[in-house]
Design a protein around this motif. Structure first.
Motif, mmCIF file in Angstrom:
data_model
loop_
_atom_site.group_PDB
_atom_site.id
_atom_site.type_symbol
_atom_site.label_atom_id
_atom_site.label_comp_id
_atom_site.label_asym_id
_atom_site.label_seq_id
_atom_site.Cartn_x
_atom_site.Cartn_y
_atom_site.Cartn_z
ATOM 1 N N UNK A 70 13.299 -8.892 -3.992
ATOM 2 C CA UNK A 70 12.641 -10.399 -4.021
ATOM 3 C C UNK A 70 12.402 -10.829 -2.403
ATOM 4 N N UNK A 71 13.090 -10.657 -1.492
ATOM 5 C CA UNK A 71 12.903 -11.012 -0.182
ATOM 6 C C UNK A 71 11.687 -10.378 0.414
ATOM 7 N N UNK A 72 11.162 -9.230 0.088
ATOM 8 C CA UNK A 72 10.046 -8.640 0.449
ATOM 9 C C UNK A 72 8.661 -8.781 -0.121
ATOM 10 N N UNK A 73 8.875 -9.739 -1.254
ATOM 11 C CA UNK A 73 7.588 -9.967 -1.978
ATOM 12 C C UNK A 73 6.243 -10.823 -1.186
ATOM 13 N N UNK A 74 6.785 -11.370 -0.268
ATOM 14 C CA UNK A 74 5.730 -12.012 0.506
ATOM 15 C C UNK A 74 5.111 -11.289 1.792
ATOM 16 N N UNK A 75 5.560 -10.072 1.922
ATOM 17 C CA UNK A 75 5.111 -9.244 3.057
ATOM 18 C C UNK A 75 4.213 -8.323 2.890
ATOM 19 N N UNK A 76 3.348 -7.912 3.674
ATOM 20 C CA UNK A 76 2.316 -7.008 3.624
ATOM 21 C C UNK A 76 2.909 -5.517 4.011
ATOM 22 N N UNK A 131 9.308 5.773 4.427
ATOM 23 C CA UNK A 131 9.746 4.842 5.560
ATOM 24 C C UNK A 131 8.733 3.547 5.053
ATOM 25 N N UNK A 132 8.932 2.370 5.640
ATOM 26 C CA UNK A 132 8.244 1.155 5.197
ATOM 27 C C UNK A 132 7.619 0.674 6.443
ATOM 28 N N UNK A 133 6.380 0.442 6.565
ATOM 29 C CA UNK A 133 5.945 -0.233 7.657
ATOM 30 C C UNK A 133 5.505 -1.805 7.189
ATOM 31 N N UNK A 134 5.523 -2.337 8.430
ATOM 32 C CA UNK A 134 4.806 -3.828 8.152
ATOM 33 C C UNK A 134 5.848 -5.001 7.715
ATOM 34 N N UNK A 135 7.134 -4.692 7.885
ATOM 35 C CA UNK A 135 8.216 -5.698 7.272
ATOM 36 C C UNK A 135 9.249 -6.009 8.409
ATOM 37 N N UNK A 136 8.877 -6.253 9.578
ATOM 38 C CA UNK A 136 9.686 -6.520 10.713
ATOM 39 C C UNK A 136 10.604 -7.822 10.469
ATOM 40 N N UNK A 137 11.597 -7.762 9.701
ATOM 41 C CA UNK A 137 12.637 -8.911 9.685
ATOM 42 C C UNK A 137 13.872 -8.802 10.238
ATOM 43 N N UNK A 138 14.447 -9.963 10.513
ATOM 44 C CA UNK A 138 15.553 -9.754 11.347
ATOM 45 C C UNK A 138 16.118 -11.098 11.463
ATOM 46 N N UNK A 153 13.675 -3.182 6.529
ATOM 47 C CA UNK A 153 13.104 -2.374 5.157
ATOM 48 C C UNK A 153 13.267 -1.137 5.034
ATOM 49 N N UNK A 154 13.878 -0.685 4.039
ATOM 50 C CA UNK A 154 13.952 0.767 3.755
ATOM 51 C C UNK A 154 13.394 1.148 2.418
ATOM 52 N N UNK A 155 12.904 2.287 2.361
ATOM 53 C CA UNK A 155 12.524 2.941 1.071
ATOM 54 C C UNK A 155 13.239 4.037 0.419
ATOM 55 N N UNK A 186 0.914 -1.175 -0.068
ATOM 56 C CA UNK A 186 -0.010 -0.043 -0.010
ATOM 57 C C UNK A 186 0.930 1.435 -0.087
ATOM 58 N N UNK A 187 0.334 2.136 -0.877
ATOM 59 C CA UNK A 187 1.221 3.439 -0.893
ATOM 60 C C UNK A 187 0.230 4.691 -0.355
#
Length: 94
Positions: A65-71, A86-93, A38-40, A4-5
């Motif tokens: 590609x690693x973010x394609x399955x994230x909302x 900024x990107x919200x909704x991709x808490x990866x670690x 995740x950064x934009x 979503x933008x």
């Protein structure tokens, strides 16, 4: 994948050229460990072929590609000339 933008981000991106890259950026801790955040960025990536290109409401998005399955939600914050994405909704670690 659902991205979503926000209206604010879309408007800001149009003024910046209409392109954004969403990718992971490693952050290293002082005592070891690492987290990928995740950064934009309002630019075309250095290697566009490594990204998935999407057109979303008049904005061209390059998504890692690693973010394609994230909302994800892409938004903008700040004030005056100091605004940034900024990107919200991709808490990866790791």
């Amino acid at each position: 994948m659902a991205i979503e933008v926000s209206d604010r981000a879309r408007e800001w991106l149009h003024k910046q050229g209409g392109v954004a890259t969403v990718r992971l950026s490693p952050r290293h801790g002082c005592c070891g460990g690492r987290a990928d955040i995740a950064v934009a960025e309002a630019r075309t990536p250095d290697a566009p072929k490594r990204y998935t290109r999407l057109e979303h409401d008049g904005v061209v998005l390059y998504i890692a590609p690693t973010l394609l399955d994230q909302d994800l939600t892409l938004d903008v914050e700040g004030f005056l000339g100091l605004r940034h994405l900024f990107v919200d909704g991709a808490p990866l670690s790791r």
